[in-house]
Design an enzyme around this catalytic site. Sequence first.
Site, PDB file in Angstrom:
ATOM      1  N   HIS A 274      39.193  10.882  48.824  1.00 23.43           N
ATOM      2  CA  HIS A 274      40.321  10.963  49.868  1.00 23.43           C
ATOM      3  C   HIS A 274      39.931   9.603  50.795  1.00 23.43           C
ATOM      4  CE1 HIS A 274      43.293  11.940  52.673  1.00 23.43           C
ATOM      5  NE2 HIS A 274      44.060  12.714  51.477  1.00 23.43           N
ATOM      6  N   GLU A 327      45.063  17.345  44.933  1.00 25.83           N
ATOM      7  CA  GLU A 327      45.840  17.134  43.816  1.00 25.83           C
ATOM      8  C   GLU A 327      45.331  18.211  42.606  1.00 25.83           C
ATOM      9  OE1 GLU A 327      48.582  16.285  44.419  1.00 25.83           O
ATOM     10  OE2 GLU A 327      48.742  14.149  45.210  1.00 25.83           O
TER      11      GLU A 327
HETATM   12  N1  CMC Z   1      36.674   8.820  40.800  1.00 25.21           N
HETATM   13  C1  CMC Z   1      35.800   7.683  40.750  1.00 25.21           C
HETATM   14  N2  CMC Z   1      35.532   7.034  41.492  1.00 25.21           N
HETATM   15  C2  CMC Z   1      36.139   7.196  42.784  1.00 25.21           C
HETATM   16  C3  CMC Z   1      37.063   7.890  42.997  1.00 25.21           C
HETATM   17  C4  CMC Z   1      37.460   8.798  42.074  1.00 25.21           C
HETATM   18  N3  CMC Z   1      38.324   9.881  42.194  1.00 25.21           N
HETATM   19  N4  CMC Z   1      37.495   7.923  44.164  1.00 25.21           N
HETATM   20  C5  CMC Z   1      36.844   6.935  44.810  1.00 25.21           C
HETATM   21  N5  CMC Z   1      35.984   6.600  44.039  1.00 25.21           N
HETATM   22  C6  CMC Z   1      34.872   5.421  44.095  1.00 25.21           C
HETATM   23  C7  CMC Z   1      35.601   3.924  43.975  1.00 25.21           C
HETATM   24  O1  CMC Z   1      35.381   3.568  42.654  1.00 25.21           O
HETATM   25  C8  CMC Z   1      34.720   3.273  44.840  1.00 25.21           C
HETATM   26  O2  CMC Z   1      33.326   3.056  44.182  1.00 25.21           O
HETATM   27  P1  CMC Z   1      32.667   1.508  44.172  1.00 25.21           P
HETATM   28  O3  CMC Z   1      32.559   1.330  45.739  1.00 25.21           O
HETATM   29  O4  CMC Z   1      31.641   1.694  43.418  1.00 25.21           O
HETATM   30  O5  CMC Z   1      33.713   0.520  43.596  1.00 25.21           O
HETATM   31  C9  CMC Z   1      34.303   4.100  46.165  1.00 25.21           C
HETATM   32  O6  CMC Z   1      34.664   5.502  45.439  1.00 25.21           O
HETATM   33  C10 CMC Z   1      35.294   3.996  47.420  1.00 25.21           C
HETATM   34  O7  CMC Z   1      36.948   3.929  46.634  1.00 25.21           O
HETATM   35  P2  CMC Z   1      38.023   3.410  47.530  1.00 25.21           P
HETATM   36  O8  CMC Z   1      39.002   2.898  46.578  1.00 25.21           O
HETATM   37  O9  CMC Z   1      37.531   2.395  48.455  1.00 25.21           O
HETATM   38  O10 CMC Z   1      38.455   4.660  48.447  1.00 25.21           O
HETATM   39  P3  CMC Z   1      39.656   4.738  49.044  1.00 25.21           P
HETATM   40  O11 CMC Z   1      39.621   5.488  50.378  1.00 25.21           O
HETATM   41  O12 CMC Z   1      40.793   3.548  48.818  1.00 25.21           O
HETATM   42  O13 CMC Z   1      40.352   5.736  47.904  1.00 25.21           O
HETATM   43  C11 CMC Z   1      41.652   7.320  46.861  1.00 25.21           C
HETATM   44  C12 CMC Z   1      40.942   7.034  48.170  1.00 25.21           C
HETATM   45  C13 CMC Z   1      42.615   8.502  46.792  1.00 25.21           C
HETATM   46  C14 CMC Z   1      42.692   6.389  46.359  1.00 25.21           C
HETATM   47  C15 CMC Z   1      40.531   7.253  45.542  1.00 25.21           C
HETATM   48  O14 CMC Z   1      39.726   8.454  46.107  1.00 25.21           O
HETATM   49  C16 CMC Z   1      41.105   7.853  44.228  1.00 25.21           C
HETATM   50  O15 CMC Z   1      41.603   6.767  43.627  1.00 25.21           O
HETATM   51  N6  CMC Z   1      41.131   9.187  43.987  1.00 25.21           N
HETATM   52  C17 CMC Z   1      41.794   9.423  42.535  1.00 25.21           C
HETATM   53  C18 CMC Z   1      43.215   9.372  42.632  1.00 25.21           C
HETATM   54  C19 CMC Z   1      43.625  10.741  43.470  1.00 25.21           C
HETATM   55  O16 CMC Z   1      43.215  11.834  43.370  1.00 25.21           O
HETATM   56  N7  CMC Z   1      44.878  10.563  44.062  1.00 25.21           N
HETATM   57  C20 CMC Z   1      45.331  11.586  45.073  1.00 25.21           C
HETATM   58  C21 CMC Z   1      44.979  11.311  46.386  1.00 25.21           C
HETATM   59  S1  CMC Z   1      45.013  12.783  47.554  1.00 25.21           S
HETATM   60  C22 CMC Z   1      46.661  13.162  47.747  1.00 25.21           C
HETATM   61  C23 CMC Z   1      47.321  12.219  48.932  1.00 25.21           C
HETATM   62  O17 CMC Z   1      46.815  12.215  50.036  1.00 25.21           O
HETATM   63  O18 CMC Z   1      48.158  11.561  48.776  1.00 25.21           O
END
Ligand code: CMC
Length: 392
Positions: A274, A327
């Site tokens: 998140h 989720e």
């Molecule tokens: N699985 C694997 N790796 C992950 C995940 C995950 N679920 N989430 C973050 N990471 C890793 C990502 O690959 C990155 O690693 P690296 O630096 O080695 O490339 C690191 O963590 C940081 O990721 P980020 O994309 O900069 O983090 P963010 O703050 O942009 O991401 C997120 C937040 C929700 C988009 C992400 O955690 C994600 O894609 N989760 C899976 C999809 C999901 O569950 N979505 C529902 C979100 S909650 C509902 C809502 O609030 O709407």
Amino acid sequence: MAVLEVNSSNTKNEASGLTTVKQNRGGLEGVVAATTALSKVEGAAGRLIYRGYSVRDLAHTTTFEEIAHLLWFGHLPNRAELSDLKARLAAERTLPEVALAALRILPPETAPMDALRTAISAWGACAIQNKPTLEQAIALTARFPLILAAFYRLRIGLDPLDARPELGNAANYLYLMHGRMPAEEFVRALDSYMVMLSDHGMNASTFTARVVASTESDMASAIVAAIGALKGPLHGGAPSKVLDMLRAIGTIEQSEEWLRDTITGGGRLMGFGHRIYKTTDPRSEELKELARLANSHDLALAKHVEERALALLDELKPGHEIHTNVEFYSSVVLDAVGLPGDFFTPTFAASRIIGWTAHVLEQSANNRLIRPNSDYIGPLQAHFVPIDERSN
Ligand code: CMC
């Protein structure tokens, strides 16, 4: 409302008193984009509050209609106020003809989120114009479940049903989908889910709605845009993908290998991570409780996958603080109450509609155009060459 104009050096904006991040990682991370009295996400503490109340306290003790009152009117209702709001919602539980006509012309394989967006757009074009109003918020909230249930029934060759005035929002939704009175425990679980998903700070779809409202566009346009933002898998599109993931894993024995391969292959585990929560999402803990409604195989698999996923994310993505988000167990709960997988995100929308509309009303009550800057990284002095003299 004070709005931050993000400048290229990402410094403090003295005029608004709002701060930006020191280092720009993109995604507006850390940027304060609005002031709101509706909800606050405390990411480090794992706490979510609606107008001062902890959502964990509200989850099992209030109904969706009470939260609608809290967000729209600013306080939890007394019995008379709640009856009044329920009556106003019940009076709006009719399917607009134009929305039904739009649903009928869509192919049955249309994604329900797209069907919802299309129906709201068609209805909005005919009925929702001018300055956003509370009446529009009530009508939209009342009609989201009707539109979704109508689309569900049409695609399986059944006629939409009329809402039952004696039923509340969650019960009507399940009744209108399946044509039978839902079990009380399913209604209560769905109601709790809807309470917990009602609002969530400046999430992507709420921000989208506020940006549209800030241009003095209309309520329907803001909500249509919000639906579009919610449907992406990095926001509200994840729960059906969690179900797909659990089905692809299939058994407890296969989970370790599947999860490890996905993470090392650069994939993301749906239902984890998140932008704001750097500890467990408080809603996921409540949803895990509600997931006891699921059958024992599904629940055992989900709990095992969660445990292994957290351990592997810790091992393979150290320092990122990736925890279970809302989720993961939403998918287990919504599946258990009988909603089809592709209706999980639309059901999220039918919950978040009270937050979206409350934010649109809050934005338009004290509006200033939301118009940030961008860091331009292209050339500054390109030499112009007329078209006939260009070689490439
Ligand atoms: N699985 C694997 N790796 C992950 C995940 C995950 N679920 N989430 C973050 N990471 C890793 C990502 O690959 C990155 O690693 P690296 O630096 O080695 O490339 C690191 O963590 C940081 O990721 P980020 O994309 O900069 O983090 P963010 O703050 O942009 O991401 C997120 C937040 C929700 C988009 C992400 O955690 C994600 O894609 N989760 C899976 C999809 C999901 O569950 N979505 C529902 C979100 S909650 C509902 C809502 O609030 O709407």
